[in-house]
Design an enzyme around this catalytic site. Sequence first.
Site, PDB file in Angstrom:
ATOM      1  N   HIS A 159      23.876 -50.523 -46.066  1.00  0.00           N
ATOM      2  CA  HIS A 159      24.747 -51.481 -46.910  1.00  0.00           C
ATOM      3  C   HIS A 159      26.171 -51.212 -46.526  1.00  0.00           C
ATOM      4  O   HIS A 159      27.177 -51.601 -46.990  1.00  0.00           O
ATOM      5  CB  HIS A 159      24.684 -51.575 -48.226  1.00  0.00           C
ATOM      6  CG  HIS A 159      23.156 -51.974 -48.568  1.00  0.00           C
ATOM      7  ND1 HIS A 159      22.899 -53.430 -48.482  1.00  0.00           N
ATOM      8  CD2 HIS A 159      22.183 -51.454 -49.437  1.00  0.00           C
ATOM      9  CE1 HIS A 159      21.537 -53.728 -49.288  1.00  0.00           C
ATOM     10  NE2 HIS A 159      21.236 -52.540 -49.430  1.00  0.00           N
ATOM     11  N   ASP A 164      24.176 -50.650 -40.887  1.00  0.00           N
ATOM     12  CA  ASP A 164      23.057 -51.457 -40.796  1.00  0.00           C
ATOM     13  C   ASP A 164      22.942 -52.143 -39.414  1.00  0.00           C
ATOM     14  O   ASP A 164      21.670 -52.483 -38.848  1.00  0.00           O
ATOM     15  CB  ASP A 164      23.299 -52.646 -41.869  1.00  0.00           C
ATOM     16  CG  ASP A 164      23.122 -52.317 -43.187  1.00  0.00           C
ATOM     17  OD1 ASP A 164      22.630 -51.374 -43.721  1.00  0.00           O
ATOM     18  OD2 ASP A 164      23.277 -53.084 -44.292  1.00  0.00           O
TER      19      ASP A 164
END
Length: 185
Positions: A159, A164
């Site tokens: 996150h 990511d």
Amino acid sequence: MSSTEYVVFDLETTGLSPERDGIVEIGAMRIRDGQVQPTEIYQTLVRPTDAQGQPLSIPWYTQRVHGISDQMVRHAPTVEQVLPDFLDFVGDAAVVAHNVAFDSGFIRTAARRHGLIWQPARELCTVQLSRAAFPREKGHKLDLLAQRLGLEFEAGGRHRSLGDVRVTAEAFVQLMQRLELTRSR
């Protein structure tokens, strides 16, 4: 995988609406000739603003997801300041994201507000590729896909846009290889 160039990107935002919410972080990484280019990255925190350019506060519930606080972005550039550099980084490459409609929607809305155009050559979605590669699986969230492909997030990387992006880029390469093998049988 063909010799096409891809840019994998991810955003962290203040919420889910491109019209009402703002971008707080952009991360991107290039893939060339089927290889992730770990040194060709783009990453920046962004001070979020609304459609009129007024500061937006980061709600506590989104801070809990990505860990980015108002304090962290207080001196960051605005999306108006970073968008031209991000668009230059992408250039004419195809773009990839996990749920590309979400991330691309935020970039498209921000670009339009600032007189810029977001019109990538091609948009590919690792959620859709995961569904094609693993049609019997019900879940295709990034955590599940990473687990399925044996990929791990760096400590503190989940996150956060670049964390990511790293996993999404590796997943994209594996998914494309897997799907090419499936087609050639």
